[in-house]
Design a protein around this motif. Structure first.
Motif, PDB file in Angstrom:
ATOM      1  N   THR A 144       0.812  -1.218   0.000  1.00  9.98           N
ATOM      2  CA  THR A 144       0.000   0.000   0.000  1.00  9.98           C
ATOM      3  C   THR A 144       0.843   1.264   0.000  1.00  9.98           C
ATOM      4  O   THR A 144       0.574   2.187  -0.783  1.00  9.98           O
ATOM      5  N   ILE A 145       1.862   1.335   0.861  1.00  5.04           N
ATOM      6  CA  ILE A 145       2.638   2.580   0.988  1.00  5.04           C
ATOM      7  C   ILE A 145       4.131   2.382   0.773  1.00  5.04           C
ATOM      8  O   ILE A 145       4.913   3.315   0.955  1.00  5.04           O
ATOM      9  N   GLY A 146       4.530   1.173   0.388  1.00 11.71           N
ATOM     10  CA  GLY A 146       5.953   0.894   0.169  1.00 11.71           C
ATOM     11  C   GLY A 146       6.671   0.655   1.484  1.00 11.71           C
ATOM     12  O   GLY A 146       6.138   0.889   2.566  1.00 11.71           O
ATOM     13  N   PRO A 147       7.917   0.192   1.394  1.00  8.95           N
ATOM     14  CA  PRO A 147       8.709  -0.024   2.608  1.00  8.95           C
ATOM     15  C   PRO A 147       9.240   1.308   3.144  1.00  8.95           C
ATOM     16  O   PRO A 147       9.270   2.306   2.424  1.00  8.95           O
ATOM     17  N   ALA A 148       9.685   1.298   4.378  1.00  7.01           N
ATOM     18  CA  ALA A 148      10.213   2.520   4.995  1.00  7.01           C
ATOM     19  C   ALA A 148      11.397   3.077   4.212  1.00  7.01           C
ATOM     20  O   ALA A 148      11.587   4.290   4.149  1.00  7.01           O
ATOM     21  N   GLU A 149      12.177   2.183   3.589  1.00  2.00           N
ATOM     22  CA  GLU A 149      13.357   2.626   2.853  1.00  2.00           C
ATOM     23  C   GLU A 149      13.001   3.298   1.525  1.00  2.00           C
ATOM     24  O   GLU A 149      13.804   4.035   0.969  1.00  2.00           O
ATOM     25  N   ALA A 150      11.820   3.017   0.989  1.00  2.00           N
ATOM     26  CA  ALA A 150      11.387   3.593  -0.293  1.00  2.00           C
ATOM     27  C   ALA A 150       9.890   3.872  -0.241  1.00  2.00           C
ATOM     28  O   ALA A 150       9.095   3.237  -0.926  1.00  2.00           O
ATOM     29  N   PRO A 151       9.487   4.827   0.606  1.00  2.00           N
ATOM     30  CA  PRO A 151       8.054   5.072   0.788  1.00  2.00           C
ATOM     31  C   PRO A 151       7.393   5.639  -0.467  1.00  2.00           C
ATOM     32  O   PRO A 151       8.002   6.382  -1.226  1.00  2.00           O
ATOM     33  N   GLN A 152       6.147   5.248  -0.675  1.00  2.00           N
ATOM     34  CA  GLN A 152       5.330   5.823  -1.742  1.00  2.00           C
ATOM     35  C   GLN A 152       4.591   7.009  -1.100  1.00  2.00           C
ATOM     36  O   GLN A 152       3.525   6.864  -0.508  1.00  2.00           O
TER      37      GLN A 152
END
Length: 108
Positions: A62-70
């Motif tokens: 839904t929002i991507g990982p913390a390292e590559a947020p959407q």
């Protein structure tokens, strides 16, 4: 005679006139300046974790990982309008405005 006229229905898509005539519409616009991508992602993650059946896979989808947020998806998740009595949400979207000053640092 148009069959809709026999039932008292009006249809004018340019003015969104249905049934008893034109319905008033309102547009609410909010412009956000992102100052902390990590905080934004964490808040979106917390919102998703509060949902029944949530898990790490759903969060990353839904929002991507913390390292590559959407980032736009994080904002959409947190800013989506809730129900307003007597109203229905006609449309909702989040536009990213790339190229603004400081975007390079947030993308890294």
């Amino acid at each position: 005679m148009d069959p809709r006229e026999t039932h008292g229905l009006k249809n004018d898509p340019d003015r969104r006139a249905w049934g008893m005539g034109p319905q008033p519409e309102f547009r609410v616009t909010v412009t956000l300046a992102l100052t902390d991508a990590e905080r934004l992602w964490a808040a979106a993650r917390d919102r998703l974790l509060a949902a029944p059946g949530s898990n790490r896979e759903l969060i990353e989808e839904t929002i991507g990982p913390a390292e590559a947020p959407q980032l736009a998806d994080c904002i959409a998740l947190l800013c989506a309008p809730s129900q307003v009595p007597g109203c229905s949400v006609d449309d909702f979207w989040v536009d990213a405005m790339p190229g603004l000053p400081g975007q390079e640092a947030l993308a890294a």
